[in-house]
Design an enzyme around this catalytic site. Structure first.
Site, PDB file in Angstrom:
ATOM      1  N   ARG A 223      34.268  32.938  33.803  1.00 45.08           N
ATOM      2  CA  ARG A 223      35.653  32.476  33.773  1.00 45.08           C
ATOM      3  C   ARG A 223      35.799  31.473  32.648  1.00 45.08           C
ATOM      4  O   ARG A 223      34.956  30.583  32.455  1.00 45.08           O
ATOM      5  CB  ARG A 223      36.034  31.819  35.109  1.00 45.08           C
ATOM      6  CG  ARG A 223      36.314  32.792  36.243  1.00 45.08           C
ATOM      7  CD  ARG A 223      37.570  33.647  35.990  1.00 45.08           C
ATOM      8  NE  ARG A 223      37.896  34.542  37.072  1.00 45.08           N
ATOM      9  CZ  ARG A 223      37.482  35.816  37.179  1.00 45.08           C
ATOM     10  NH1 ARG A 223      36.722  36.358  36.242  1.00 45.08           N
ATOM     11  NH2 ARG A 223      37.862  36.557  38.212  1.00 45.08           N
ATOM     12  N   GLU A 252      43.642  31.808  29.381  1.00 45.73           N
ATOM     13  CA  GLU A 252      43.853  33.236  29.192  1.00 45.73           C
ATOM     14  C   GLU A 252      45.319  33.612  29.433  1.00 45.73           C
ATOM     15  O   GLU A 252      45.892  33.125  30.420  1.00 45.73           O
ATOM     16  CB  GLU A 252      42.960  33.970  30.219  1.00 45.73           C
ATOM     17  CG  GLU A 252      42.234  35.142  29.644  1.00 45.73           C
ATOM     18  CD  GLU A 252      41.115  35.598  30.578  1.00 45.73           C
ATOM     19  OE1 GLU A 252      40.095  34.899  30.672  1.00 45.73           O
ATOM     20  OE2 GLU A 252      41.296  36.645  31.199  1.00 45.73           O
ATOM     21  N   HIS A 270      38.654  40.137  28.239  1.00 43.15           N
ATOM     22  CA  HIS A 270      38.284  40.196  29.671  1.00 43.15           C
ATOM     23  C   HIS A 270      37.974  41.638  30.110  1.00 43.15           C
ATOM     24  O   HIS A 270      38.624  42.190  31.004  1.00 43.15           O
ATOM     25  CB  HIS A 270      39.400  39.581  30.520  1.00 43.15           C
ATOM     26  CG  HIS A 270      38.919  39.080  31.857  1.00 43.15           C
ATOM     27  ND1 HIS A 270      39.463  37.992  32.499  1.00 43.15           N
ATOM     28  CD2 HIS A 270      37.937  39.528  32.688  1.00 43.15           C
ATOM     29  CE1 HIS A 270      38.844  37.791  33.654  1.00 43.15           C
ATOM     30  NE2 HIS A 270      37.914  38.720  33.789  1.00 43.15           N
TER      31      HIS A 270
HETATM   32  C1  DGY Z   1      36.398  39.874  38.425  1.00 40.81           C
HETATM   33  O1  DGY Z   1      36.199  40.854  39.151  1.00 40.81           O
HETATM   34  O2  DGY Z   1      36.410  38.729  38.857  1.00 40.81           O
HETATM   35  C2  DGY Z   1      36.634  40.135  36.978  1.00 40.81           C
HETATM   36  O3  DGY Z   1      36.890  39.057  36.230  1.00 40.81           O
HETATM   37  C3  DGY Z   1      37.630  41.249  36.772  1.00 40.81           C
HETATM   38  O4  DGY Z   1      36.831  42.346  36.859  1.00 40.81           O
END
Ligand code: DGY
Length: 304
Positions: A223, A252, A270
Protein backbone atom coordinates in the site's frame (compact mmCIF):
# COMPACT_ATOMS: atom_id res chain seq x y z
CA UNK A 1 -32.02 -8.35 -2.07
CA UNK A 2 -30.28 -5.25 -3.47
CA UNK A 3 -26.53 -5.14 -3.97
CA UNK A 4 -24.33 -2.20 -4.86
CA UNK A 5 -21.09 -3.12 -6.63
CA UNK A 6 -18.68 -0.19 -6.59
CA UNK A 7 -16.94 -0.92 -9.93
CA UNK A 8 -17.49 -3.27 -12.88
CA UNK A 9 -16.12 -6.78 -12.20
CA UNK A 10 -14.97 -9.57 -14.53
CA UNK A 11 -17.84 -11.68 -15.83
CA UNK A 12 -19.22 -14.23 -15.20
CA UNK A 13 -19.21 -13.46 -11.51
CA UNK A 14 -22.29 -11.50 -10.55
CA UNK A 15 -25.28 -13.02 -12.29
CA UNK A 16 -24.94 -16.71 -11.46
CA UNK A 17 -23.77 -16.39 -7.85
CA UNK A 18 -26.19 -13.64 -6.93
CA UNK A 19 -29.19 -14.91 -8.86
CA UNK A 20 -32.40 -13.11 -8.01
CA UNK A 21 -30.66 -10.07 -6.55
CA UNK A 22 -31.04 -6.56 -7.92
CA UNK A 23 -27.52 -5.43 -8.73
CA UNK A 24 -26.38 -1.90 -9.41
CA UNK A 25 -22.83 -1.42 -10.62
CA UNK A 26 -21.00 1.87 -10.11
CA UNK A 27 -18.28 3.30 -12.30
CA UNK A 28 -14.53 3.61 -11.73
CA UNK A 29 -13.52 6.73 -9.86
CA UNK A 30 -16.62 6.88 -7.68
CA UNK A 31 -15.97 8.73 -4.40
CA UNK A 32 -17.50 8.83 -0.94
CA UNK A 33 -20.09 11.54 -1.74
CA UNK A 34 -21.40 9.81 -4.86
CA UNK A 35 -21.53 6.50 -3.05
CA UNK A 36 -23.63 7.99 -0.27
CA UNK A 37 -26.32 8.84 -2.79
CA UNK A 38 -26.49 5.26 -4.07
CA UNK A 39 -26.55 2.95 -1.07
CA UNK A 40 -29.61 4.06 0.90
CA UNK A 41 -31.72 1.05 -0.17
CA UNK A 42 -29.06 -1.67 -0.52
CA UNK A 43 -28.57 -4.80 1.61
CA UNK A 44 -24.96 -5.47 0.61
CA UNK A 45 -22.00 -3.56 -0.80
CA UNK A 46 -19.42 -5.32 -2.94
CA UNK A 47 -16.52 -2.89 -2.59
CA UNK A 48 -13.23 -2.43 -4.43
CA UNK A 49 -9.97 -1.02 -2.97
CA UNK A 50 -9.93 2.66 -3.83
CA UNK A 51 -13.58 3.21 -2.88
CA UNK A 52 -13.84 4.34 0.77
CA UNK A 53 -16.47 2.62 2.89
CA UNK A 54 -16.52 5.13 5.72
CA UNK A 55 -18.78 5.68 8.73
CA UNK A 56 -20.62 8.29 6.63
CA UNK A 57 -21.28 5.77 3.86
CA UNK A 58 -22.51 3.22 6.40
CA UNK A 59 -24.81 5.78 8.04
CA UNK A 60 -26.33 6.42 4.63
CA UNK A 61 -26.86 2.67 4.15
CA UNK A 62 -28.99 1.55 7.11
CA UNK A 63 -30.00 -1.78 5.48
CA UNK A 64 -26.47 -2.97 4.67
CA UNK A 65 -25.50 -6.25 6.37
CA UNK A 66 -22.26 -7.03 4.57
CA UNK A 67 -19.37 -5.24 2.89
CA UNK A 68 -17.61 -7.83 0.73
CA UNK A 69 -14.29 -6.32 -0.36
CA UNK A 70 -12.93 -7.54 -3.68
CA UNK A 71 -9.33 -7.34 -2.37
CA UNK A 72 -7.22 -8.81 0.38
CA UNK A 73 -6.41 -5.36 1.84
CA UNK A 74 -9.30 -3.77 3.74
CA UNK A 75 -7.76 -0.35 4.50
CA UNK A 76 -10.47 1.28 2.36
CA UNK A 77 -13.08 0.18 4.91
CA UNK A 78 -13.75 1.64 8.35
CA UNK A 79 -13.72 -1.70 10.16
CA UNK A 80 -14.57 -0.21 13.56
CA UNK A 81 -17.66 1.51 12.13
CA UNK A 82 -18.71 -1.80 10.53
CA UNK A 83 -18.28 -3.64 13.84
CA UNK A 84 -20.31 -0.98 15.67
CA UNK A 85 -23.16 -1.46 13.23
CA UNK A 86 -22.90 -5.25 13.11
CA UNK A 87 -21.95 -5.15 9.42
CA UNK A 88 -19.93 -8.19 8.31
CA UNK A 89 -16.73 -7.42 6.34
CA UNK A 90 -14.99 -10.01 4.16
CA UNK A 91 -11.91 -10.03 1.91
CA UNK A 92 -10.31 -12.26 -0.74
CA UNK A 93 -7.05 -13.73 0.57
CA UNK A 94 -5.08 -16.52 -1.09
CA UNK A 95 -6.13 -16.31 -4.73
CA UNK A 96 -3.96 -13.28 -5.47
CA UNK A 97 -0.83 -14.39 -3.61
CA UNK A 98 1.18 -15.79 -6.53
CA UNK A 99 0.16 -13.07 -9.01
CA UNK A 100 1.14 -10.32 -6.56
CA UNK A 101 4.44 -12.04 -5.76
CA UNK A 102 5.08 -12.35 -9.51
CA UNK A 103 4.50 -8.64 -9.94
CA UNK A 104 6.75 -7.75 -7.01
CA UNK A 105 9.48 -9.85 -8.59
CA UNK A 106 8.82 -8.30 -11.98
CA UNK A 107 9.42 -4.88 -10.36
CA UNK A 108 12.57 -6.14 -8.63
CA UNK A 109 13.93 -7.32 -11.98
CA UNK A 110 12.74 -4.24 -13.85
CA UNK A 111 14.38 -1.75 -11.51
CA UNK A 112 17.63 -3.63 -10.92
CA UNK A 113 18.11 -4.45 -14.64
CA UNK A 114 16.77 -1.10 -15.90
CA UNK A 115 14.22 -2.72 -18.21
CA UNK A 116 12.13 0.44 -18.63
CA UNK A 117 15.19 2.47 -19.68
CA UNK A 118 16.23 -0.21 -22.17
CA UNK A 119 12.74 -0.41 -23.63
CA UNK A 120 12.55 3.36 -24.00
CA UNK A 121 15.94 3.39 -25.74
CA UNK A 122 14.89 0.77 -28.31
CA UNK A 123 11.55 2.48 -28.96
CA UNK A 124 13.26 5.86 -29.41
CA UNK A 125 15.01 4.58 -32.51
CA UNK A 126 18.32 5.97 -31.25
CA UNK A 127 19.89 2.67 -30.10
CA UNK A 128 23.08 2.04 -32.02
CA UNK A 129 23.88 -1.53 -30.94
CA UNK A 130 25.48 -3.58 -28.13
CA UNK A 131 27.95 -1.68 -25.94
CA UNK A 132 29.93 -3.05 -23.00
CA UNK A 133 28.92 -0.13 -20.81
CA UNK A 134 25.32 0.38 -21.85
CA UNK A 135 22.58 0.41 -19.16
CA UNK A 136 24.43 -1.73 -16.66
CA UNK A 137 22.23 -2.91 -13.83
CA UNK A 138 22.82 -4.97 -10.70
CA UNK A 139 22.84 -8.80 -10.44
CA UNK A 140 20.41 -10.39 -7.98
CA UNK A 141 22.48 -13.52 -7.40
CA UNK A 142 24.24 -13.37 -4.03
CA UNK A 143 22.36 -10.26 -2.92
CA UNK A 144 20.08 -9.87 0.10
CA UNK A 145 16.36 -9.48 -0.47
CA UNK A 146 14.83 -7.85 2.60
CA UNK A 147 11.15 -8.68 2.95
CA UNK A 148 9.06 -6.48 5.24
CA UNK A 149 6.04 -8.66 5.98
CA UNK A 150 6.19 -12.44 5.94
CA UNK A 151 2.55 -13.28 5.26
CA UNK A 152 1.30 -15.15 2.23
CA UNK A 153 2.65 -12.71 -0.36
CA UNK A 154 5.96 -12.02 1.40
CA UNK A 155 6.58 -15.77 1.68
CA UNK A 156 5.76 -16.29 -2.01
CA UNK A 157 8.27 -13.55 -2.91
CA UNK A 158 10.86 -15.28 -0.69
CA UNK A 159 10.45 -18.54 -2.67
CA UNK A 160 11.14 -16.68 -5.91
CA UNK A 161 14.17 -14.95 -4.39
CA UNK A 162 15.74 -18.30 -3.43
CA UNK A 163 15.35 -19.49 -7.03
CA UNK A 164 17.28 -16.37 -8.12
CA UNK A 165 20.15 -17.17 -5.75
CA UNK A 166 19.34 -14.42 -3.26
CA UNK A 167 19.59 -14.54 0.52
CA UNK A 168 16.31 -13.68 2.19
CA UNK A 169 15.98 -11.57 5.35
CA UNK A 170 12.43 -11.35 6.63
CA UNK A 171 10.89 -8.96 9.14
CA UNK A 172 7.28 -8.83 10.32
CA UNK A 173 5.59 -5.63 11.48
CA UNK A 174 5.58 -6.90 15.08
CA UNK A 175 9.37 -7.49 15.16
CA UNK A 176 11.33 -5.18 17.41
CA UNK A 177 13.28 -2.13 16.24
CA UNK A 178 16.59 -3.99 16.09
CA UNK A 179 15.47 -6.41 13.43
CA UNK A 180 13.89 -3.57 11.45
CA UNK A 181 17.21 -1.66 11.60
CA UNK A 182 19.00 -4.79 10.38
CA UNK A 183 16.52 -4.99 7.49
CA UNK A 184 17.37 -1.42 6.48
CA UNK A 185 21.09 -2.03 6.88
CA UNK A 186 21.46 -5.35 5.07
CA UNK A 187 18.92 -5.31 2.20
CA UNK A 188 20.24 -4.83 -1.31
CA UNK A 189 16.62 -4.85 -2.39
CA UNK A 190 13.86 -4.21 0.18
CA UNK A 191 10.33 -5.25 -0.75
CA UNK A 192 7.23 -4.34 1.29
CA UNK A 193 4.43 -6.84 2.00
CA UNK A 194 2.60 -5.62 5.12
CA UNK A 195 -0.98 -4.35 5.24
CA UNK A 196 -1.61 -0.64 5.79
CA UNK A 197 -2.34 -0.10 9.49
CA UNK A 198 -1.74 2.82 11.86
CA UNK A 199 1.61 1.16 12.71
CA UNK A 200 2.81 0.74 9.11
CA UNK A 201 1.55 4.08 7.73
CA UNK A 202 4.62 6.22 6.96
CA UNK A 203 6.95 3.41 8.15
CA UNK A 204 9.46 4.36 5.46
CA UNK A 205 10.07 8.08 5.96
CA UNK A 206 13.14 10.32 5.73
CA UNK A 207 14.90 8.72 8.69
CA UNK A 208 14.32 5.08 7.68
CA UNK A 209 15.14 5.62 4.00
CA UNK A 210 18.27 7.48 5.12
CA UNK A 211 19.41 4.39 7.02
CA UNK A 212 18.91 1.97 4.10
CA UNK A 213 21.97 0.36 2.60
CA UNK A 214 23.64 2.84 0.23
CA UNK A 215 22.84 1.99 -3.39
CA UNK A 216 19.92 -0.29 -2.51
CA UNK A 217 16.48 -0.55 -4.14
CA UNK A 218 12.98 -0.21 -2.63
CA UNK A 219 9.96 -2.06 -4.04
CA UNK A 220 6.37 -1.53 -2.87
CA UNK A 221 3.42 -3.62 -4.04
CA UNK A 222 1.54 -3.41 -0.70
CA UNK A 223 0.00 0.00 0.00
CA UNK A 224 1.33 3.41 -0.99
CA UNK A 225 1.00 5.27 2.34
CA UNK A 226 3.56 2.89 3.93
CA UNK A 227 6.21 4.94 2.09
CA UNK A 228 6.52 8.72 2.32
CA UNK A 229 6.91 9.61 -1.35
CA UNK A 230 8.56 12.99 -0.76
CA UNK A 231 11.15 11.23 1.41
CA UNK A 232 11.64 8.60 -1.29
CA UNK A 233 12.30 11.28 -3.90
CA UNK A 234 14.87 12.78 -1.51
CA UNK A 235 16.57 9.42 -0.97
CA UNK A 236 16.80 8.85 -4.74
CA UNK A 237 18.02 12.38 -5.38
CA UNK A 238 20.75 12.06 -2.77
CA UNK A 239 21.87 8.76 -4.28
CA UNK A 240 21.19 6.86 -1.03
CA UNK A 241 18.79 4.66 -2.99
CA UNK A 242 19.67 3.51 -6.48
CA UNK A 243 16.11 2.88 -7.61
CA UNK A 244 12.53 2.09 -6.68
CA UNK A 245 9.74 -0.04 -8.12
CA UNK A 246 6.24 1.05 -7.14
CA UNK A 247 2.85 -0.48 -7.88
CA UNK A 248 1.04 1.59 -5.23
CA UNK A 249 1.13 5.25 -4.27
CA UNK A 250 0.69 7.42 -1.22
CA UNK A 251 -2.19 9.42 -2.72
CA UNK A 252 -3.37 6.98 -5.36
CA UNK A 253 -4.03 7.58 -8.25
CA UNK A 254 -1.86 10.71 -7.90
CA UNK A 255 1.88 10.14 -8.04
CA UNK A 256 4.47 12.49 -6.55
CA UNK A 257 5.75 14.64 -9.47
CA UNK A 258 9.32 14.04 -8.30
CA UNK A 259 8.87 10.34 -9.08
CA UNK A 260 7.27 10.80 -12.48
CA UNK A 261 10.34 12.40 -14.01
CA UNK A 262 12.96 9.99 -12.62
CA UNK A 263 14.53 7.28 -14.80
CA UNK A 264 15.52 5.24 -11.74
CA UNK A 265 11.93 4.37 -10.78
CA UNK A 266 9.51 1.93 -12.35
CA UNK A 267 5.87 2.91 -11.84
CA UNK A 268 2.87 0.62 -12.32
CA UNK A 269 -0.86 1.36 -11.82
CA UNK A 270 -1.67 -1.03 -8.92
CA UNK A 271 -1.49 -4.20 -11.02
CA UNK A 272 -0.47 -6.71 -8.30
CA UNK A 273 -3.48 -8.99 -8.74
CA UNK A 274 -4.25 -8.00 -12.32
CA UNK A 275 -4.51 -11.30 -14.17
CA UNK A 276 -7.76 -12.48 -15.76
CA UNK A 277 -7.75 -15.62 -13.63
CA UNK A 278 -7.10 -13.89 -10.34
CA UNK A 279 -9.50 -10.98 -10.79
CA UNK A 280 -12.27 -13.42 -11.71
CA UNK A 281 -11.52 -15.54 -8.63
CA UNK A 282 -11.54 -12.44 -6.41
CA UNK A 283 -14.87 -11.28 -7.80
CA UNK A 284 -16.40 -14.74 -7.35
CA UNK A 285 -15.11 -14.96 -3.76
CA UNK A 286 -16.69 -11.60 -2.90
CA UNK A 287 -20.01 -12.59 -4.52
CA UNK A 288 -19.95 -15.91 -2.71
CA UNK A 289 -19.58 -14.13 0.64
CA UNK A 290 -22.72 -12.10 -0.04
CA UNK A 291 -24.63 -15.19 -1.18
CA UNK A 292 -23.54 -17.07 1.95
CA UNK A 293 -24.64 -14.33 4.31
CA UNK A 294 -28.10 -14.20 2.75
CA UNK A 295 -28.33 -18.03 2.89
CA UNK A 296 -27.58 -17.74 6.61
CA UNK A 297 -24.14 -19.36 6.29
CA UNK A 298 -20.97 -18.06 7.98
CA UNK A 299 -18.48 -16.08 5.93
CA UNK A 300 -15.45 -17.86 4.48
CA UNK A 301 -13.11 -14.92 5.07
CA UNK A 302 -14.48 -12.57 7.67
CA UNK A 303 -12.30 -9.67 8.85
CA UNK A 304 -14.93 -7.82 10.92
C1 DGY B 1 -5.60 -6.17 -2.72
O1 DGY B 1 -6.20 -7.23 -2.95
O2 DGY B 1 -5.54 -5.68 -1.61
C2 DGY B 1 -4.96 -5.50 -3.88
O3 DGY B 1 -4.36 -4.33 -3.62
C3 DGY B 1 -5.89 -5.43 -5.07
O4 DGY B 1 -5.68 -6.65 -5.64
Amino acid sequence: MRIYVTQPLPEPSLGDLLEGATIEVGESGIGEDQLIGRVSEVDAILSTPPVPITARVLSAAPRVRIVANCAVGTDNIDLAACRDRGVVVTNTPGVLTEATADLAFALILAVTRRLHEGEALVRSGTWTGWKPLELLGVSLEGKVLGIYGAGRIGSAVARRAVAFGMTVFTVVAEDGPERFEELLRCSDVLTIHVPLTPETRGRFGDAELGRMKPGSFLVNTARGPIVDEAALVGALESGRLRGAGLDVFQHEPKVHPGLLSRPDVVLLPHLGSATEEVRLSMARMACEEIARLFRGEPANNRVA
